[in-house]
Design a protein around this motif. Structure first.
Motif, short mmCIF file in Angstrom:
data_model
loop_
_atom_site.label_atom_id
_atom_site.label_comp_id
_atom_site.label_asym_id
_atom_site.label_seq_id
_atom_site.Cartn_x
_atom_site.Cartn_y
_atom_site.Cartn_z
N HIS A 196 0.86 -1.19 0.00
CA HIS A 196 0.00 0.00 0.00
C HIS A 196 0.90 1.24 0.00
CE1 HIS A 196 -2.87 3.01 1.39
NE2 HIS A 196 -3.85 2.15 1.12
N VAL A 200 -1.26 -4.12 2.23
CA VAL A 200 -1.14 -4.30 0.79
C VAL A 200 -2.40 -3.79 0.11
CG1 VAL A 200 0.45 -6.24 1.00
CG2 VAL A 200 -2.01 -6.69 0.86
N ARG A 232 -6.22 7.72 -6.12
CA ARG A 232 -7.07 6.94 -7.01
C ARG A 232 -6.31 5.69 -7.47
NH1 ARG A 232 -7.55 10.57 -11.52
NH2 ARG A 232 -5.82 11.61 -10.48
N ALA A 233 -7.04 4.61 -7.65
CA ALA A 233 -6.42 3.34 -8.02
C ALA A 233 -6.95 2.90 -9.38
CB ALA A 233 -6.74 2.28 -6.97
N THR A 248 -6.52 -0.30 -12.48
CA THR A 248 -5.95 -1.58 -12.90
C THR A 248 -6.33 -1.86 -14.35
OG1 THR A 248 -7.92 -2.77 -12.11
CG2 THR A 248 -6.04 -2.63 -10.60
N ALA A 274 0.66 8.59 -31.41
CA ALA A 274 0.02 7.41 -31.98
C ALA A 274 -1.12 7.89 -32.85
CB ALA A 274 -0.52 6.52 -30.87
N PRO A 320 -9.16 9.80 -15.19
CA PRO A 320 -8.12 10.79 -14.85
C PRO A 320 -8.12 12.02 -15.73
CG PRO A 320 -7.19 8.60 -14.94
CD PRO A 320 -8.59 8.48 -15.43
N TYR A 321 -8.69 11.92 -16.90
CA TYR A 321 -8.59 13.04 -17.82
C TYR A 321 -9.87 13.81 -17.95
CZ TYR A 321 -4.24 10.90 -18.51
OH TYR A 321 -3.01 10.37 -18.26
N ILE A 332 -4.97 11.29 -26.27
CA ILE A 332 -4.75 10.00 -25.63
C ILE A 332 -6.02 9.39 -25.08
CG2 ILE A 332 -2.37 10.47 -25.01
CD1 ILE A 332 -3.17 11.34 -22.35
N ALA A 372 -7.40 4.94 -24.80
CA ALA A 372 -6.86 4.48 -23.53
C ALA A 372 -7.92 4.03 -22.54
CB ALA A 372 -6.03 5.60 -22.91
N SER A 417 -9.26 0.20 -21.51
CA SER A 417 -8.56 -0.90 -20.87
C SER A 417 -8.06 -0.59 -19.47
CB SER A 417 -7.41 -1.35 -21.76
OG SER A 417 -6.73 -0.24 -22.26
N LEU A 418 -8.40 0.55 -18.89
CA LEU A 418 -8.05 0.83 -17.50
C LEU A 418 -9.34 1.05 -16.73
CD1 LEU A 418 -5.16 3.44 -17.49
CD2 LEU A 418 -5.16 1.28 -16.28
N LYS A 419 -9.44 0.40 -15.58
CA LYS A 419 -10.64 0.68 -14.80
C LYS A 419 -10.25 1.26 -13.44
CE LYS A 419 -11.38 -3.97 -12.86
NZ LYS A 419 -10.21 -4.73 -13.31
N GLN A 420 -11.05 2.21 -13.00
CA GLN A 420 -10.76 2.81 -11.70
C GLN A 420 -11.44 1.98 -10.63
OE1 GLN A 420 -11.55 6.99 -11.42
NE2 GLN A 420 -10.79 7.13 -9.33
N GLU A 421 -10.77 1.82 -9.52
CA GLU A 421 -11.37 1.10 -8.41
C GLU A 421 -10.99 1.79 -7.11
OE1 GLU A 421 -8.52 -2.59 -7.65
OE2 GLU A 421 -9.37 -2.65 -9.66
N THR A 422 -11.59 1.33 -6.04
CA THR A 422 -11.29 1.91 -4.74
C THR A 422 -9.99 1.33 -4.21
OG1 THR A 422 -13.66 2.00 -4.34
CG2 THR A 422 -12.22 2.33 -2.44
N LEU A 423 -9.13 2.21 -3.73
CA LEU A 423 -7.88 1.76 -3.12
C LEU A 423 -8.19 1.10 -1.78
CD1 LEU A 423 -4.77 1.72 -3.24
CD2 LEU A 423 -4.81 3.91 -2.02
N THR A 424 -7.72 -0.12 -1.63
CA THR A 424 -7.99 -0.83 -0.39
C THR A 424 -6.68 -1.04 0.38
OG1 THR A 424 -7.79 -2.93 -1.55
CG2 THR A 424 -10.00 -2.05 -1.27
N ALA A 425 -6.80 -1.26 1.68
CA ALA A 425 -5.64 -1.57 2.53
C ALA A 425 -5.94 -2.89 3.24
CB ALA A 425 -5.40 -0.45 3.53
#
Lengths: 249, 168
Positions: free
Chosen positions: A147, A154, A238-239, A241, B30, B90-91, B121, B125, B128-136
């Protein structure tokens, strides 16, 4: 069998999960460490007598350098092109291929282990990991991604049998990650993890994307077409993947 | 009715031209082909139709849709302008809208950022990128930890070091 070795200015953790006599595993670990120390002697920018330093001082022409160094320099040149200049072995003005050498040397070490019959192992060099086969209790290796704010937590757990995971981040070295185009500290991304077949490439891609800042996100998205998936955390938390990131279930 | 369809097409074409012009302001590294904007927004649209007109956004869109072409066919779509759920990335924000006229999709468009690099861009783009919640999470069940652990000092403070110590 597990082993921790201090080499190349970092710490390397090795685990061999093969069901073989201890003496054989010990000898495989010794050979692996010997190789990593050899790489350090030949490629370190902290050792005046290293081959890299001799090339840097023009005492040694690249054409006369070892096959390994010529390979490394060729790979760095390819990466410079493939990353739009963001992976730069001359980022500080002087030749420093360390950003490629670490991943490459671990990649070679893992391939040598496989040649010697070790089908299940991992080597973690400063957070960059090459793994094969299965963990000691069976099943894919489970790798946590640190993290970016909570060092004891993590953000993701990935599961894979064969492949590489490399993470670059600004949380450890702060402003030490430099955008080679602007020569200013990289901003925008806090942690970049790249997963793929080759550790040297995964590591270089992660470093380059970190230097790019937020435009590293769409750049990383395009790497997925070549089998390099990524997980990114921005400076503001922000995350992101890519679709086929091998997250553990 | 013909007049309102034509008006809708006029609006879309105008918007598409703006997109086309702005995309060409900065030559992208590109090749950026003007894509069908609706491809960007997944299925987040609250409006029913999921098959937008495809083809280049800089071309004049065709109001003609197969299967619902005859006036005799009762359309499941209500007339009006329908906006999809705005999607953040992000954009900037992407939002898709369609105009239904006489039960047919007469026009479709998407808004997305048109400034600087974003304009070049963004379209390829986002898919193929997905935003998700940052977890701990706790690292109870991992064999190794990947992180930016550049030095032996930072290794000592790392989860990997704790794992190594526990299994030694």
């Amino acid at each position: 069998m597990r082993h921790v070795e201090h080499v190349m200015g970092t710490t390397v953790s090795i685990e061999l999960a093969d069901d073989r006599p201890d003496a054989e595993l010990r000898s495989l670990i010794d050979e692996t460490c010997a190789w990593l120390h050899e790489v350090d002697q030949r490629f370190s920018t902290y050792k005046p007598g290293s081959e890299v330093m001799r090339v840097r001082r023009r005492e040694l022409a690249v054409d006369d350098a070892s096959a390994d160094l010529r390979w490394v320099l060729g790979a760095c040149a390819d990466l410079w092109r493939d990353t739009d200049g963001y992976f730069d072995a001359y980022a500080g003005g002087l030749l420093d291929p360390s950003g490629y050498v670490k991943g490459w040397s671990v990649e070679v070490a893992s391939a040598r282990l496989l040649e010697r019959g070790s089908t299940s192992h991992y080597i973690n060099a400063g957070g960059d990991i090459r793994m094969r086969g299965e963990h000691p209790d069976g099943g894919p290796w489970r790798v946590g991604i640190r993290h970016p704010w909570e060092a004891d937590k993590v953000s993701w757990v990935l599961a894979l049998h064969d492949g590489a995971i490399a993470t670059s981040g600004t949380y450890e070295r702060g402003d030490h990650v430099i955008n080679p185009r602007t020569r200013t500290p990289a901003r925008g991304l806090r942690s970049v993890t790249v997963v793929g077949a080759d550790l040297a490439l995964a590591d270089a891609y992660a470093t380059a994307a970190l230097a790019m800042g937020e435009s590293g996100l769409p750049w990383l998205a395009k790497r997925a077409a070549d089998g390099y998936e990524s997980a990114v955390v921005t400076d503001d938390g922000r995350a992101f993947t890519t679709t086929n990131l091998p997250a553990a279930v | 009715m013909r007049r309102s369809t034509a008006a809708a097409i006029g609006t879309l074409t105008g918007a598409a031209l703006i997109v086309g012009v702005r995309l060409s302001v900065q030559p992208p590294a590109a090749p950026v082909v003007a894509q069908a904007p609706l491809d960007l927004a997944d299925s987040d649209t609250s409006a029913k139709p999921s098959a937008p007109p495809s083809g280049s956004a800089s071309k004049k869109p065709e109001a003609k849709k197969p299967a619902v072409d005859k006036e005799a066919v009762k359309s499941p779509f209500k007339d009006g302008v329908f906006k999809g759920k705005a999607s953040n990335n992000p954009y900037g924000t992407i939002q898709v809208s369609i105009r239904v006229t006489d039960g047919k999709i007469a026009a479709a468009s998407a808004t997305f950022p048109l400034t600087g690099d974003s304009a070049t861009i963004n379209p390829p783009a986002i898919a193929s990128l997905k935003q998700e919640t940052l977890t701990a999470k706790t690292a109870d069940d991992v064999n190794a930890v990947s992180g930016a652990t550049y030095t032996s000092k930072s290794y000592k403070e790392s989860l990997q070091a704790a794992l190594d110590a526990a299994k030694a």
